[in-house]
Design an enzyme around this catalytic site. Structure first.
Site, PDB file in Angstrom:
ATOM      1  N   GLY A  80     -26.906  -1.600  -9.568  1.00  0.00           N
ATOM      2  CA  GLY A  80     -27.847  -0.220  -9.225  1.00  0.00           C
ATOM      3  C   GLY A  80     -28.699  -0.236 -10.136  1.00  0.00           C
ATOM      4  N   HIS A  87     -20.778  -0.383 -16.749  1.00  0.00           N
ATOM      5  CA  HIS A  87     -19.992   0.470 -15.884  1.00  0.00           C
ATOM      6  C   HIS A  87     -19.256   1.563 -16.404  1.00  0.00           C
ATOM      7  CE1 HIS A  87     -19.961  -2.406 -12.574  1.00  0.00           C
ATOM      8  NE2 HIS A  87     -20.394  -3.363 -13.649  1.00  0.00           N
ATOM      9  N   CYS A  99     -24.989  -0.696 -12.835  1.00  0.00           N
ATOM     10  CA  CYS A  99     -24.956  -2.346 -12.901  1.00  0.00           C
ATOM     11  C   CYS A  99     -26.202  -3.066 -12.140  1.00  0.00           C
ATOM     12  CB  CYS A  99     -23.679  -2.861 -12.770  1.00  0.00           C
ATOM     13  SG  CYS A  99     -23.646  -4.505 -13.535  1.00  0.00           S
ATOM     14  N   LYS A 125      21.750   9.474   3.319  1.00  0.00           N
ATOM     15  CA  LYS A 125      21.845   8.308   4.075  1.00  0.00           C
ATOM     16  C   LYS A 125      21.679   7.108   3.268  1.00  0.00           C
ATOM     17  CE  LYS A 125      21.203   7.123   8.857  1.00  0.00           C
ATOM     18  NZ  LYS A 125      20.440   7.605  10.142  1.00  0.00           N
ATOM     19  N   LYS A 180      13.193   7.726   9.624  1.00  0.00           N
ATOM     20  CA  LYS A 180      13.975   6.584   9.693  1.00  0.00           C
ATOM     21  C   LYS A 180      14.263   5.763   8.630  1.00  0.00           C
ATOM     22  CE  LYS A 180      14.139   6.384  14.378  1.00  0.00           C
ATOM     23  NZ  LYS A 180      15.378   6.483  15.083  1.00  0.00           N
ATOM     24  N   GLY A 201       0.895  -1.423  -0.035  1.00  0.00           N
ATOM     25  CA  GLY A 201       0.012  -0.185  -0.128  1.00  0.00           C
ATOM     26  C   GLY A 201       0.853   1.283  -0.136  1.00  0.00           C
ATOM     27  N   GLU A 209     -17.844   4.079 -15.027  1.00  0.00           N
ATOM     28  CA  GLU A 209     -16.691   4.442 -14.279  1.00  0.00           C
ATOM     29  C   GLU A 209     -15.391   3.961 -14.869  1.00  0.00           C
ATOM     30  OE1 GLU A 209     -19.002   2.271 -13.387  1.00  0.00           O
ATOM     31  OE2 GLU A 209     -18.224   0.587 -12.242  1.00  0.00           O
TER      32      GLU A 209
HETATM   33  N1  GLN Z   1     -25.208  -9.247  -9.714  1.00  0.00           N
HETATM   34  C1  GLN Z   1     -25.718  -8.348 -10.998  1.00  0.00           C
HETATM   35  C2  GLN Z   1     -25.369  -9.347 -12.154  1.00  0.00           C
HETATM   36  O1  GLN Z   1     -24.650 -10.301 -12.450  1.00  0.00           O
HETATM   37  C3  GLN Z   1     -25.030  -6.858 -11.324  1.00  0.00           C
HETATM   38  C4  GLN Z   1     -23.441  -7.117 -11.555  1.00  0.00           C
HETATM   39  C5  GLN Z   1     -22.627  -6.041 -11.083  1.00  0.00           C
HETATM   40  O2  GLN Z   1     -23.070  -5.196 -10.474  1.00  0.00           O
HETATM   41  N2  GLN Z   1     -21.456  -5.965 -11.621  1.00  0.00           N
HETATM   42  O3  GLN Z   1     -26.058  -9.155 -13.080  1.00  0.00           O
END
Ligand code: GLN
Length: 534
Positions: free
Chosen positions: A384, A508, A382, A224, A188, A13, A510
């Site tokens: 959502g 998606h 998705c 160092k 350190k 991380g 994003e």
């Molecule tokens: N579980 C849902 C599906 O398989 C949505 C998948 C997701 O949100 N990536 O369709």
């Protein structure tokens, strides 16, 4: 072929992925073409089967590869479109070697970690590097130097140094931690010394040491580290805590990292590079916002922000476009179920992101209902999208028990159901529909307005979809499907009539959001949330 390996020591991380991405960004700014590979030393073949609590979100590529989230950072920083081969795992490497063995391809030899596993690692790295055609390929080694799992990868990296030429063609960047201890705030350097020693024990002498520290590294600590780790002082780089990850390329630039690499690797910079002024303007907008809004993210992995990394980045991109800081309030969906108004009070927008399984879904339905009834801007992605569809089905169409067959296989109203198996197989060769697919947008819709065109390519990762039997009724209730798959049968975007902003997508958005090119749907939510907050 030129390779830059980025390893990490002391702790995980440390932001190795951001260091790797930032180096790539700087080289690109000199007109040098760059690609990137992530090595993950776990036995999973890919990240697809992993819970986000393990390593954060599963990032999805155009080709449907389900990969480590660092590939998302590479794509965002270097503006790349990578493929699944750019994520090399122990699982993939062993899978190939064992298959070769079963086919008798080792001609009776004893199959061993060295040379067979290391050769396969080298083969994968060099073939991706060759196919990419890039001047330089950055290879980030996951895990921490000293882990047993990482050893074959470090050995392969060492050998590649020999094979390709350590002088000009292979460099090693090692990232470490410099903790500050005690009331006098002493830096350190011992952990760094120890981890470099460990690396040298594997036969690798680092060329550059990148030190993560809460403060800029002082001259004496730098001297160092240079002395005891045997590198020039200007190869000891300090990366103090930044206001934004997008600032890190500038931190490295100020310390001459790119020029150091260019010089060492005899790269030919060009003036026609993607210059940094656009990046500078973008970072300036991120760190100096003129206003602020808060958006609630309602999910079930909310105790680990990395589970939703690409959404956070998409909000950063969309916010920067408006000089607005988007604060994200992580809300566990079970808490929303218990008290929607309490948990969501004061936010100007709500997002329900993707997810799998039944747990937490009723709380997500409650969040969608709260948004719909109170005129709060809402974006579903998705899962959502499926949740929003279920909510409308229950509350507007009055089908009280409507749900997804993922949550209740015996529901009387399966408004979300498994995709036609045949079609799913046709799409991606598997029952999960993965990767880039074309979406057609209806003329005059908000979706087409946000995208500014009528066909788009977006990335998918789902198994379930809107049941075609319910489409007509849903649309008559005002939930209009303004994005559909190319063949028209699969619902991709919903937008609700008579609400300031209530939209959702099966894909998606994003994953394709970039600095300066935000996801249009996140931009839509941010714009609506800004208006709402006024
Ligand atoms: N579980 C849902 C599906 O398989 C949505 C998948 C997701 O949100 N990536 O369709």
């Amino acid at each position: 072929m030129k390779l830059i390996f980025v390893s990490g020591g002391v702790i995980s991380g440390l932001g190795k992925g951001i260091t790797a991405s930032s180096i790539g960004r700087l080289l690109e700014s000199r007109g040098i073409t760059v690609s990137a590979i992530k090595v993950d030393p776990y036995l999973n073949v890919d990240a697809g089967t992993m819970n986000p609590y393990e390593h954060g979100e599963v990032f999805v590529l155009d080709d449907g590869g389900e990969v480590d989230l660092d590939l998302g950072n590479y794509e965002r920083f270097m503006d790349l479109h990578l493929t699944r081969d750019h994520n090399i795992t122990t699982g993939k490497v062993y899978g190939t070697v064992i298959e070769n063995e079963r086919h008798g391809r080792y001609l009776g030899k004893t199959v061993q970690i060295i040379p067979h596993i290391t050769d396969e690692i080298k083969r994968r790295i060099t073939s991706v590097a060759r196919d990419s055609g890039a001047d330089v390929v950055i290879v980030e080694l996951g895990g921490t130097v000293g882990d047993m799992e990482s050893m074959p990868f470090l050995e392969a990296a060492r050998q590649l140094g020999r094979d390709l030429g350590r002088e000009e063609n292979v460099m090693f960047v090692h990232t470490t931690l410099v903790p500050i201890m005690g009331s006098v705030g002493e830096e350190k350097t011992k952990p760094t010394q120890h981890s470099v020693k460990e690396l040298m024990g594997m036969g690798i002498r680092p060329d550059i040491i990148v030190c993560r520290c809460s403060e800029p590294l002082g001259d004496s600590a730098r001297a160092k580290i240079a002395m005891f780790c045997d590198v020039p002082t200007d190869a000891v780089i300090s990366t103090p805590d930044a206001r934004s990850i997008y600032e890190v390329p500038f931190t490295l630039e100020r310390q001459g990292v790119a020029d150091y690499i260019i010089d060492r690797m005899k790269l030919r910079p060009m003036t026609s590079g993607r210059d940094m002024s656009f990046w500078e303007e973008f970072v300036n907008r991120v760190v100096n916002p003129e206003r602020e809004i808060e958006v609630a993210l309602v999910g079930k992995y909310t105790s680990l922000a990395d589970s939703y990394l690409s959404h956070l980045e998409a909000f950063t991109h969309a916010g920067a476009a408006r000089r607005c800081k988007v604060r994200v309030r992580f809300v566990d969906s079970d808490d929303v179920l218990a008290d929607p108004a309490g948990t969501l009070s004061g936010v100007s927008g709500i997002i329900v992101p993707g997810g799998f399984g039944t747990r937490g879904t009723e709380g997500m339905v409650a969040a969608a209902r709260y948004a719909r009834e109170n005129g709060v801007p809402f974006l579903g992605v998705c899962l959502g999208f499926q949740i929003a569809t279920i909510e409308i089905c229950r509350d507007v169409l009055g089908l009280r028990d409507a749900t997804s067959t993922e949550f209740d296989p015996d529901t009387p109203d399966p408004v979300i159901c498994l995709m036609g198996e045949q079609e799913a197989v046709k799409d991606m060769g598997a029952t999960m529909r993965l990767g880039a697919q074309t979406v057609s947008l209806s003329a005059g819709s908000r979706a087409s307005e946000l995208y500014g065109k009528d066909t788009v390519s977006e990335r998918h990762r789902h198994r379930y979809e809107v049941n075609p039997d319910y489409i007509e009724r849903l649309e008559s209730a005002g939930w209009r499907f303004t994005g559909r798959s190319e063949c028209g049968t699969r619902m991709e975007i919903g937008e609700l009539d008579g609400h300031p902003f209530f939209m959702a997508s099966q894909f998606h958005p994003e994953f394709l959001s970039r600095p300066g090119r935000p996801s249009p749907l996140h931009q839509g939510l941010v714009d609506a949330a800004m208006k709402y907050s006024e």
